[in-house]
Design a protein around this motif. Structure first.
Motif, mmCIF file in Angstrom:
data_model
loop_
_atom_site.group_PDB
_atom_site.id
_atom_site.type_symbol
_atom_site.label_atom_id
_atom_site.label_comp_id
_atom_site.label_asym_id
_atom_site.label_seq_id
_atom_site.Cartn_x
_atom_site.Cartn_y
_atom_site.Cartn_z
ATOM 1 N N ASN A 184 0.819 -1.214 0.000
ATOM 2 C CA ASN A 184 0.000 0.000 0.000
ATOM 3 C C ASN A 184 0.852 1.263 0.000
ATOM 4 O OD1 ASN A 184 -3.067 -0.570 0.111
ATOM 5 N ND2 ASN A 184 -2.165 -2.137 1.424
ATOM 6 N N LEU A 185 2.001 1.191 0.684
ATOM 7 C CA LEU A 185 2.917 2.342 0.658
ATOM 8 C C LEU A 185 3.486 2.557 -0.739
ATOM 9 C CD1 LEU A 185 4.905 1.954 3.984
ATOM 10 C CD2 LEU A 185 3.450 3.872 3.314
ATOM 11 N N HIS A 186 3.827 1.443 -1.384
ATOM 12 C CA HIS A 186 4.335 1.547 -2.755
ATOM 13 C C HIS A 186 3.304 2.249 -3.636
ATOM 14 C CE1 HIS A 186 5.408 0.582 -6.863
ATOM 15 N NE2 HIS A 186 4.273 -0.060 -6.983
ATOM 16 N N HIS A 187 2.053 1.864 -3.513
ATOM 17 C CA HIS A 187 1.008 2.422 -4.363
ATOM 18 C C HIS A 187 0.827 3.924 -4.105
ATOM 19 C CE1 HIS A 187 -3.311 2.674 -5.869
ATOM 20 N NE2 HIS A 187 -2.573 2.398 -6.925
ATOM 21 N N TRP A 188 0.806 4.300 -2.827
ATOM 22 C CA TRP A 188 0.708 5.733 -2.481
ATOM 23 C C TRP A 188 1.877 6.489 -3.092
ATOM 24 C CZ3 TRP A 188 -0.560 10.413 -0.349
ATOM 25 C CH2 TRP A 188 0.455 11.176 0.234
ATOM 26 N N HIS A 189 3.085 5.919 -2.939
ATOM 27 C CA HIS A 189 4.273 6.603 -3.408
ATOM 28 C C HIS A 189 4.283 6.723 -4.929
ATOM 29 C CE1 HIS A 189 8.028 8.417 -2.331
ATOM 30 N NE2 HIS A 189 7.835 8.052 -1.084
#
Ligand code: CUO
Length: 679
Positions: A194-199
């Motif tokens: 999910n962090l990857h997607h936000w980033h």
């Protein structure tokens, strides 16, 4: 970035740092208390803030301080674009800091952190600044709301942060095993994913000024990154005895999958609404978000996009025809379908993918009758938790495939590297003697929540979460160069399950969609036999754990390394490089190709920084480092006569049978185990 709803005068961090602000920077409510506040909130360090002529915040202030913020909503995107323009327009660092301090206590914290992050990523004078990972600033978007009460209790009672206990985030908190989709919740709810997607969406915004949006091949990367997410999700599904995800392509039918996120917004003091199984999409008409559109609008845009693909060209807003060429077509379509300001014609082709997120996210309250906020599909930081995310993106991916299927197939010349042969491939995993076995298991890791706990006692307090992990491994690739001269090659490594959900071998045209990229790198190949060694951690798709969950104090202290560490938050989390597999070992095809670098290389890239997760994220301030279409050689239908992966192979390719073996145990191998030296 710390404690986003606390006012600026409250000290942040372990060393109490406060901003010395001019009186007019305090919000009205606190101005009369200034002297009292200064005495009460002591500081180790005071940072002076310059007075500037205050920016006009009327547009971004339209979003209430305690409301949710969504990048998929056009009105919110406009507000964000305005705020980013304000930040980008500050002439120097001092002015930028001053504007940021002034905005912090006034603007909605989600909108503020988003705009601030985009500005820091794109201003030349802040390129060395750290962007805190969102999980630290807004941990409530990433984990069971039940942990926060416990964490606050621990922080309040135990003053010495070293004596505080870790609070465990349960593994199965969003559903039970009666919900079959829950089998892949470990993937959907993974913090790193999910962090990857936000980033990713932070690096590739849709609606700010053109100079920021316009990045090399951004539309194509929107297609490719999300295609790979789907392929990876499907590999996890096959590992868990589930079929591939079904497209969400009939918007009048009920949506089978429900999702109950168990997230609370600490900022909005509201729970994230769930979606019940078999809910139906409805036309949207909501005043607070200033948004009104019908399912029919989506259908019209979809039909126009398909018609354009079949015609082989799109119409821009001056009614000129722009061909969807072999190299540029996919990039043009990416910007149209997502859509971004680079769309050649938003009037005609609309805002299909973004408003798809929106219509799904408001399924429970399409007309705001019940004053409910959007569900997890409305936020890039939470959308991947929901099974419907993958159904929506499977539909979106299908449009791209429709275009890809119209392109000429690669002929043997476009695949081969004459005189260069791959003659063997082997994988060796840590702690295993058997070659060509990948091992997966569970691991527990910690994340510090203190930066996201507003109005709570200071000092670190950790939550512990469970995630998939794999033992580290090494590829050994044998390459023969018969040309008699030094050649350069691009090594492309992919993997896909050998069998479909029925246990039958794939046709190439289906297996290519299951191929997940594991690595890509350039090597010199000497005449004769070469043995190439490559470690799993070197992967060009992933970033290491510490970078997804940075702890500032652990950053390496040297120049370039520090630089790279700083802004490279985009990248697939390394612990999710390998799908889970099965207890018996999921049979997979490991594909290795050495393509001709002379035809892959990109000129004029300068000195790339932050290039180590380039496959899904691109490279900061530089061109995408591979000239081929993204997904090459699996982005097209196969040449005539090719039915299977083996028939597809040219001499510079090799397929090795591998197995992914999952052990249902916790191991604590932060480094993934030890690997013997190769004999
Ligand atoms: Cu990444 Cu739909 O684009 O979420």
């Amino acid at each position: 970035f710390e404690r986003p709803t606390e006012p600026v005068f409250m000290p942040k961090g372990d060393k109490a740092v406060v901003f010395d602000v001019p009186d007019e920077y305090l919000v009205e409510r606190y101005r009369p208390l200034k002297n009292d506040l200064e005495q009460r909130f002591g500081a180790d360090e005071r940072i002076p803030v310059k007075t500037i002529s205050l920016p006009d915040l009327s547009l971004p202030l339209q979003l209430g301080r305690r409301e949710q913020f969504s990048l998929f909503l056009p009105h919110h995107r406009k507000m964000a674009a305005r705020l980013i323009d304000i930040f980008m327009g500050m002439r120097n660092l001092e002015d930028f800091i001053s504007a940021a301090v002034y905005c912090r206590d006034r603007i909605n914290p989600f909108l503020y952190i988003y705009a601030l992050s985009v500005a820091i990523l794109h201003r030349s004078d802040t390129s060395e600044l750290q962007i805190a990972p969102l999980v630290e600033t807004f941990p409530d978007k990433f984990m069971d709301s039940a942990v926060f009460a416990q964490v606050k209790e621990e922080a309040s009672i135990v003053t010495n942060s070293e004596q505080r206990l870790k609070v465990e985030i349960p593994v199965d908190y969003t559903a039970s095993n009666l919900e079959i989709e829950h089998r892949v919740a470990y993937f959907r709810e993974d913090l790193g994913i999910n962090l990857h997607h936000w980033h990713w969406h932070l690096v590739y915004p849709t609606d700010v000024s053109r100079s920021i949006v316009k990045k090399d091949r951004r539309g194509e990367l929107f297609y490719y990154m999300h295609q790979q997410v789907l392929a990876r999700y499907n590999c996890e599904r096959l590992s868990n005895n589930l079929g591939r995800v079904k497209r969400l392509n009939n918007w009048r039918d009920p949506i089978e999958e429900g999702y109950f996120p168990k997230l609370d917004s600490q900022v909005a003091s509201r729970v994230w609404p769930p979606r019940f199984a078999n809910s139906r999409l409805q036309d949207i008409d909501r005043e607070p978000e200033q948004i009104r559109f019908d399912i029919q609008d989506l259908e019209r845009w979809r039909d126009r996009i398909f018609a354009a693909i079949h015609r082989g060209s799109v119409l821009n807003d001056m009614d000129e025809s722009i061909p969807l060429t072999e190299s540029k077509g996919i990039d043009i379509l990416g910007d149209i379908i997502e859509s971004s300001t680079l769309s050649v014609n938003r009037n005609l082709y609309g805002d299909l993918h973004n408003l798809g997120h929106t219509i799904i996210s408001f399924i429970h309250d399409p007309e705001n009758k019940n004053l409910e906020q959007f569900g997890v599909m409305g936020d890039v930081a939470t959308a991947m938790r929901d099974p419907v995310f993958y159904r929506w993106h499977a539909f979106i991916n299908d449009i791209f495939l429709e275009h890809k299927n119209t392109l000429p197939q690669y002929n043997v010349n476009q695949l081969d590297h004459p005189g260069v042969l791959v003659t063997g491939v082997q994988i060796l995993s840590a702690d295993t003697k058997e070659p060509n076995v990948l091992n997966t298991f569970w691991e527990k890791s910690d994340v510090d929540l203190s930066r996201g706990l507003d109005f709570a006692p200071k000092g670190s307090v950790f939550a512990q979460f469970t995630h998939l992990q794999h033992a580290k491994f090494r590829y050994t690739i044998q390459v023969e160069n018969r040309t008699g001269s030094l050649k350069m090659g691009t090594v492309r490594i992919f993997m896909a399950p050998k069998f479909d959900e029925r246990g039958l071998p794939w046709l190439f045209r289906d297996q290519k969609e299951m191929m997940i990229e594991l690595d890509k790198f350039v090597v010199p190949i000497k005449p004769g036999v070469n043995k190439l060694d490559r470690m799993s951690e070197q992967s060009s798709v992933t970033i290491p754990f510490e970078r997804s969950f940075r702890n500032l104090s652990q950053a390496p202290q040297t120049g370039v390394a520090l630089d790279r560490y700083m802004f490279c938050g985009c990248g697939w989390p390394h612990h999710m490089l390998i799908p889970k597999g099965t207890a018996d070992g999921l049979p997979c095809d490991l594909f290795v190709m050495v393509s001709n670098w002379a035809e892959d290389k990109v000129e004029g890239r300068g000195d790339p920084v932050c290039a180590d997760a380039a496959s899904y994220c691109g490279v900061r301030d530089s061109l995408y480092p591979d000239k081929r279409s993204m997904g090459y050689p699996f982005d097209r239908q196969p040449r005539p006569g090719v039915q299977t992966l083996r028939q597809f192979l040219t001499p510079n390719m090799y397929v090795q049978n591998v197995k992914i073996k999952f052990t249902n145990e916790y191991k604590n191998l932060t480094d993934g185990g030890t690997l013997p030296h190769r004999n």
